[in-house]
Motif scaffolding. Sequence first.
Motif, PDB file in Angstrom:
ATOM      1  N   ALA A 463       0.810  -1.220   0.000  1.00 26.74           N
ATOM      2  CA  ALA A 463       0.000   0.000   0.000  1.00 26.74           C
ATOM      3  C   ALA A 463       0.841   1.267   0.000  1.00 26.74           C
ATOM      4  O   ALA A 463       0.317   2.340  -0.307  1.00 26.74           O
ATOM      5  N   LEU A 464       2.128   1.183   0.314  1.00 27.67           N
ATOM      6  CA  LEU A 464       2.931   2.388   0.476  1.00 27.67           C
ATOM      7  C   LEU A 464       3.209   3.080  -0.855  1.00 27.67           C
ATOM      8  O   LEU A 464       2.949   4.281  -0.997  1.00 27.67           O
ATOM      9  N   MET A 465       3.722   2.362  -1.839  1.00 31.17           N
ATOM     10  CA  MET A 465       4.104   3.002  -3.089  1.00 31.17           C
ATOM     11  C   MET A 465       2.906   3.563  -3.859  1.00 31.17           C
ATOM     12  O   MET A 465       2.984   4.691  -4.377  1.00 31.17           O
ATOM     13  N   PRO A 466       1.758   2.851  -3.984  1.00 27.90           N
ATOM     14  CA  PRO A 466       0.592   3.493  -4.619  1.00 27.90           C
ATOM     15  C   PRO A 466       0.109   4.726  -3.868  1.00 27.90           C
ATOM     16  O   PRO A 466      -0.352   5.694  -4.484  1.00 27.90           O
ATOM     17  N   LEU A 467       0.209   4.710  -2.532  1.00 25.65           N
ATOM     18  CA  LEU A 467      -0.209   5.875  -1.760  1.00 25.65           C
ATOM     19  C   LEU A 467       0.683   7.073  -2.048  1.00 25.65           C
ATOM     20  O   LEU A 467       0.192   8.192  -2.271  1.00 25.65           O
ATOM     21  N   LEU A 468       1.995   6.866  -2.066  1.00 28.25           N
ATOM     22  CA  LEU A 468       2.913   7.964  -2.374  1.00 28.25           C
ATOM     23  C   LEU A 468       2.750   8.440  -3.804  1.00 28.25           C
ATOM     24  O   LEU A 468       2.924   9.629  -4.106  1.00 28.25           O
ATOM     25  N   ASP A 469       2.390   7.525  -4.692  1.00 28.35           N
ATOM     26  CA  ASP A 469       2.193   7.903  -6.090  1.00 28.35           C
ATOM     27  C   ASP A 469       1.000   8.840  -6.238  1.00 28.35           C
ATOM     28  O   ASP A 469       1.063   9.844  -6.963  1.00 28.35           O
ATOM     29  N   LEU A 470      -0.131   8.532  -5.543  1.00 25.40           N
ATOM     30  CA  LEU A 470      -1.303   9.402  -5.624  1.00 25.40           C
ATOM     31  C   LEU A 470      -1.072  10.729  -4.909  1.00 25.40           C
ATOM     32  O   LEU A 470      -1.692  11.739  -5.258  1.00 25.40           O
ATOM     33  N   LEU A 471      -0.182  10.746  -3.914  1.00 29.30           N
ATOM     34  CA  LEU A 471       0.138  11.976  -3.214  1.00 29.30           C
ATOM     35  C   LEU A 471       1.191  12.804  -3.932  1.00 29.30           C
ATOM     36  O   LEU A 471       1.533  13.903  -3.464  1.00 29.30           O
ATOM     37  N   VAL A 505      -6.454   2.863  -0.864  1.00 27.33           N
ATOM     38  CA  VAL A 505      -5.571   3.931  -1.357  1.00 27.33           C
ATOM     39  C   VAL A 505      -6.347   4.916  -2.223  1.00 27.33           C
ATOM     40  O   VAL A 505      -6.177   6.141  -2.114  1.00 27.33           O
ATOM     41  N   GLY A 506      -7.233   4.407  -3.080  1.00 28.24           N
ATOM     42  CA  GLY A 506      -7.994   5.300  -3.950  1.00 28.24           C
ATOM     43  C   GLY A 506      -8.960   6.194  -3.200  1.00 28.24           C
ATOM     44  O   GLY A 506      -9.246   7.313  -3.644  1.00 28.24           O
ATOM     45  N   ARG A 507      -9.460   5.742  -2.070  1.00 23.46           N
ATOM     46  CA  ARG A 507     -10.448   6.525  -1.323  1.00 23.46           C
ATOM     47  C   ARG A 507      -9.807   7.407  -0.254  1.00 23.46           C
ATOM     48  O   ARG A 507     -10.222   8.557  -0.068  1.00 23.46           O
ATOM     49  N   ASN A 508      -8.812   6.923   0.467  1.00 25.65           N
ATOM     50  CA  ASN A 508      -8.290   7.616   1.653  1.00 25.65           C
ATOM     51  C   ASN A 508      -6.989   8.357   1.412  1.00 25.65           C
ATOM     52  O   ASN A 508      -6.405   8.868   2.375  1.00 25.65           O
ATOM     53  N   HIS A 509      -6.494   8.425   0.199  1.00 25.59           N
ATOM     54  CA  HIS A 509      -5.177   9.047   0.007  1.00 25.59           C
ATOM     55  C   HIS A 509      -5.206  10.541   0.335  1.00 25.59           C
ATOM     56  O   HIS A 509      -4.173  11.117   0.695  1.00 25.59           O
ATOM     57  N   THR A 510      -6.365  11.193   0.236  1.00 27.37           N
ATOM     58  CA  THR A 510      -6.429  12.624   0.538  1.00 27.37           C
ATOM     59  C   THR A 510      -6.219  12.908   2.024  1.00 27.37           C
ATOM     60  O   THR A 510      -5.892  14.050   2.389  1.00 27.37           O
ATOM     61  N   LEU A 511      -6.415  11.910   2.882  1.00 31.60           N
ATOM     62  CA  LEU A 511      -6.244  12.118   4.322  1.00 31.60           C
ATOM     63  C   LEU A 511      -4.781  12.147   4.742  1.00 31.60           C
ATOM     64  O   LEU A 511      -4.480  12.475   5.898  1.00 31.60           O
ATOM     65  N   TRP A 512      -3.862  11.798   3.834  1.00 32.44           N
ATOM     66  CA  TRP A 512      -2.436  11.736   4.162  1.00 32.44           C
ATOM     67  C   TRP A 512      -1.664  12.903   3.561  1.00 32.44           C
ATOM     68  O   TRP A 512      -0.430  12.855   3.497  1.00 32.44           O
ATOM     69  N   LEU A 563     -20.271  -0.079  -6.377  1.00 32.72           N
ATOM     70  CA  LEU A 563     -20.978   1.117  -5.939  1.00 32.72           C
ATOM     71  C   LEU A 563     -20.031   2.279  -5.672  1.00 32.72           C
ATOM     72  O   LEU A 563     -20.406   3.443  -5.840  1.00 32.72           O
ATOM     73  N   SER A 564     -18.808   1.990  -5.255  1.00 32.03           N
ATOM     74  CA  SER A 564     -17.862   3.067  -4.948  1.00 32.03           C
ATOM     75  C   SER A 564     -17.383   3.798  -6.191  1.00 32.03           C
ATOM     76  O   SER A 564     -17.060   4.988  -6.134  1.00 32.03           O
ATOM     77  N   GLU A 565     -17.288   3.098  -7.315  1.00 30.79           N
ATOM     78  CA  GLU A 565     -16.847   3.680  -8.586  1.00 30.79           C
ATOM     79  C   GLU A 565     -15.448   4.294  -8.486  1.00 30.79           C
ATOM     80  O   GLU A 565     -15.154   5.328  -9.088  1.00 30.79           O
ATOM     81  N   ILE A 566     -14.585   3.684  -7.688  1.00 32.95           N
ATOM     82  CA  ILE A 566     -13.186   4.100  -7.593  1.00 32.95           C
ATOM     83  C   ILE A 566     -12.397   3.323  -8.648  1.00 32.95           C
ATOM     84  O   ILE A 566     -12.339   2.091  -8.611  1.00 32.95           O
ATOM     85  N   LYS A 567     -11.818   4.027  -9.573  1.00 36.18           N
ATOM     86  CA  LYS A 567     -11.217   3.374 -10.733  1.00 36.18           C
ATOM     87  C   LYS A 567     -10.049   2.477 -10.342  1.00 36.18           C
ATOM     88  O   LYS A 567      -9.793   1.471 -11.009  1.00 36.18           O
ATOM     89  N   GLU A 568      -9.313   2.839  -9.270  1.00 34.34           N
ATOM     90  CA  GLU A 568      -8.211   1.980  -8.838  1.00 34.34           C
ATOM     91  C   GLU A 568      -8.707   0.622  -8.364  1.00 34.34           C
ATOM     92  O   GLU A 568      -7.989  -0.375  -8.474  1.00 34.34           O
TER      93      GLU A 568
END
Length: 682
Positions: A463-471, A505-512, A563-568
Motif C-alpha cells: 500500500a505504500l508506493m501506490p499511496l505515495l504515487d497518488l500523493l 488507497v484510492g479513497r483515503n489518500h487525501t487524508l495523508w 458502488l464506490s466507482e473508484i477506478k483503482e
Amino acid sequence: MSTRALRRLKGKQRGQEELSIEDLKLNEAQTADLPKEEEEEEDEQCEAVLQPAKKNNRKAKKNKAQKNISNIYELIGDADNEVEKGLTDEDSGVKQQVDPEVSRDEMDVDDRDKQLTENNNGEVTKKKKKKKKKKKGPTAEPQEVGAGDDIDAILETIEKTNGLSHQNDDGLTFDSRPVLYVEHRNLNPETELKRYFGARAVLGDQRPRQRQRQFHRSTWMTFPKDTWPRFSKPGICMSLLESRNGLQYFTFEHNRDYQQVQFKFLDAVESMDPNNIVVLLQLNPYHIDSLLQLSDVCRIQEDQEMARDLIERALYSFECAFHPVFSLTSGTSRLDYLRPENRAFYLAVYKHMMFLEKRGCPRTALEYCKLILSLDPDNDPLCMLLLVDFLCLRCREYSPLIRLYEEWEVHRNLSQLPNFAFSVALSYFQLSLQEDCPTDESLKLRQKSDKLLQGALIMFPGALMPLLDLLSVQPDSAVSSHAFFGPQSQMGQSPALAQLVALYVGRNHTLWKEAAVLLWLEGNVGEVLRRVDTQDPQVEDCLNKRKSRYQSAPRNIHRHVILSEIKEATSTLPLEVTTQPVMGFDPLPPLDSVASYNRPERQNGGASNESTLSLFFRSLLPNFNLQGGIRPEDNQEVARAGRELNQEVNRLMVAMRDMLANIQFQEPPREDNPDRDEEEWD
C-alpha cells in the motif's frame, strides 16, 4: 406592615368593619414602631396596588385561569417567598384576633384579591422584597451559598453515577451509548451546514408563505419539496416478521398494483431506453426502482441536482411506509438483504449518503453509514466497514472509530482489513496533535500510533508506493530500491488483497496530504525497514498470514467496489463479475435471493423469425410480438446463445482495455550526426 395597609390590600376600608378595643390596641402598638415616613410610603404603595387591581380585574381572572406566572421574581426568590409566607401567616393571625366573626368564604375572597393584586403589580412586589431582604440580616448569604454548594454536589454525583461516558485503557473517553447509535438531528444535513456557516447563511429566506404552506408527514431522513409530485401511497408497506433476542426483523412488501408497475419497469430496463423509465415515472412518480435507475442516468449525464432529488424522493416514499415499531436510531431493527424489496432501501440510503459526502457533509454521511451497518451488522451486505473509517476521519470523529475497532476486533478481525489497520493508527496520531491533550497523554497516544502504523506497513507493504504515487511524493531511494516495498510487494499479493489495498488507497489518500502526517509516515517507514533488515519475527508472521488469507473476496466486497466507482479498485474486479450485466437498481444480487413474487415469462419471438415490420414495431413497443409464441426449446437456445455472445463481447472489451493500458510509445533514436548519409539506413 401595619394592619391599616393590610386591610387596604385585602379590600377593606375604614368604616366597613366593626372596631374593637383589641383592634385599637394592635393598631397603636404596630404603628408606634414604624416611622411616619415609612407609613406614608406604604399607604402610597397600597393605593397604587388598589387602583390597577380594580381596573384589571378581568385580566387578573384570565391570567389565573391560564395558570401563568406574570411576576418573574416568583421564579427566583424562593427564600423570599418563604419569608413572605411567614409574614402573611402572622398577619392572618392578627386578622383572626381582630375579626373573629369573619367567615371562611370572605377570607378566601380576600386572599384571591391579594394574589391577583400581586400578580398584576410586579414592581410593587419587587420593592417589598428588597425591603424584606434588608431586614433579614447577614445570615441569609451563607445559607444561599450553602444551598448552591449542595446543588452542585448533587449534580456532580448524578453525572458520576449516570454519566454517558467511560474511558478505555489508553485514557480515551468514549460514549456509553451503542457504537452504532444514530441521532435523529444528525440525519439532517442542515444541522451540519449550520455548524459550518451559520443558520442565516443556510436557511436564508426559506420560510414559506402562509398561503403556499403545505402540510406533509413528519420525516427524519428527507423533507418533501414543493416541486415534487403530490404524494399518494405507491403500494409499499412494511411488516414485522418476528422479534427475537431483543431484535425486530422487518421487511417491505409490494401490493398487487405495485407488482404490475415493477414488471413494466423491468421491461423498460430491457429496452435500454431511459425515456421509457421517464414515461413510467410520470404515471408512477414514487416508484422506487425507477427513481434509483433514473438517478444513475442523471448522474452519468452530470445532472447531480436532479440525481440527488430523485434519491430523496425515493427515501421519502420509504419513510412514509415505515412500520410504527421500526426505529432508525435504536440499532435493533433488521432488514434482510436477501429480499429484493429490502435491497432498494439499502441502495437508496447508500446513494443518499454518497451525495451528502460529496456535498461536504461527512458528519451526516457518517450517521447514514451507521444506519446501513445497523440494519444487518452480521452480514454487512454493502460492506460499510470499508467506508466507515474514511467518514470518521473526514469529520474528525477519531474516538468513535477507535471504539468501533476495539469492540469489534475480537469477533470481526478488523485489523486484517487495510483500511482499519491504517485509519486507526492515523486516528491515534491525530488525537495526539490536539491542543487540549496533556503532554504525557499525547506522548502515550503518539507511541500507540507509531506501533499501529508500523504493524500496518509490515502487514500490507504493497500500500505504500501506490499511496505515495497518488500523493505525488517522490520516495527516498532507500525505500524505493528496497525489496520489501518494491514492485515485488505489489505483484506478490493475491487479487483479493490487491483489491482491498487499491480500494483504500484510492479513497483515503487525501487524508495523508498534511505535512505532519507525511513526516510521521516517513519516520515509521524508516523504522520498518530497520526491523526488516534485522529480521524481526513479525515480518515473517505477516508474510505467512498474507499467503494463507485473502484467497477470494466475497460477493459483498465486489458489490461495494462497484458502488464506490473508484477506478483503482474497479480495475481489479475479477472476470466473472465484469462479464455479467450490472443494474443500478440491484447491483450483484445475492445468489440465494428470496423472492416473494416472480415475474411472468414474456413470449417474444427470436430475431431470426421476425420480419422487418415486426422489428420496427418492436423497437417502438418492447412488448409487441407479431408472430406469437415460439417453442420452449428454441427460446432456451436463443437465450443461451445471447448469454454466450454477451460474455464473448465482454471478454473482448476487457482484452482491448488491457492492451490499450499496456501500450507504451517509444521515441525514435535521436540523430547525433545530422550530416550522416541516408544510405546508412538501407
